[in-house]
Design an enzyme around this catalytic site. Structure first.
Site, PDB file in Angstrom:
ATOM      1  N   LYS A  88       2.936   1.994   2.298  1.00 40.34           N
ATOM      2  CA  LYS A  88       3.203   2.440   3.790  1.00 40.34           C
ATOM      3  C   LYS A  88       4.356   1.733   4.691  1.00 40.34           C
ATOM      4  CE  LYS A  88      -0.583   2.744   6.451  1.00 40.34           C
ATOM      5  NZ  LYS A  88      -1.778   2.461   7.063  1.00 40.34           N
ATOM      6  N   LYS A  97       0.899  -1.224  -0.091  1.00 44.78           N
ATOM      7  CA  LYS A  97       0.012   0.142   0.093  1.00 44.78           C
ATOM      8  C   LYS A  97       0.996   1.211  -0.080  1.00 44.78           C
ATOM      9  CE  LYS A  97      -2.105  -1.353   3.863  1.00 44.78           C
ATOM     10  NZ  LYS A  97      -3.040  -1.297   4.953  1.00 44.78           N
TER      11      LYS A  97
END
Length: 155
Positions: free
Chosen positions: A46, A44
């Site tokens: 992240k 993602k």
């Protein structure tokens, strides 16, 4: 028996996380928490400060959390809801509407976040500790110091 399910990263565990889990626990008889794995987060875009195993252990130690699952993909939510006979799926209101498609399996709710606290905010505060920023601050102080010296010479 009412089973509640949520997912999150739970990095830099803070009072907002605790309050969320307390509210979720009060919504049913059993609380299942999916904690995002490091690999899923990387997919993602992240990154976390605290590794998955530690985040999962922290969440699992919270009173009211009955089961911690590794969150490894977006698609697993449907499977987890069916497998664990979930009655209520709950996420923070920053996800409002994103999981409404799960309402054919269970009730879907979105809760407001705790005001004034967020992992993103904590990371921003910690960002000043980054060595690159320390060097930038030192450079800025040297410039200010030179300006003050120059001003002193003018007076």
């Amino acid at each position: 028996m009412t089973t509640v399910l949520t997912y999150g990263t739970f990095d830099l565990f803070h009072i907002g996380h605790l309050r969320l889990l307390e509210r979720l626990s009060a919504m049913g008889d059993r609380l299942i928490v999916g904690v995002s794995t490091d690999e899923f987060n990387a997919g993602k875009g992240k990154s976390t400060v605290v590794p998955y195993d530690d985040r999962a252990a922290i969440v699992g130690a919270i009173k009211g959390v009955d089961l911690v699952l590794p969150e490894e993909s977006w698609e697993q939510k449907r499977r987890d809801i069916v497998e664990h006979e979930v009655d209520v799926f709950v996420m923070g209101d920053d996800w409002a509407g994103k999981f409404d498609d799960l309402s054919d399996l269970c009730r879907v709710e979105y809760l407001p976040r705790t005001k004034g606290i967020s992992t993103t905010g904590l990371k921003e505060m910690l960002r000043v500790l980054d060595p690159n920023h320390i060097e930038e601050m030192q450079d800025a102080l040297r410039v200010v110091s030179r300006l003050l010296d120059h001003y002193r010479d003018l007076t």
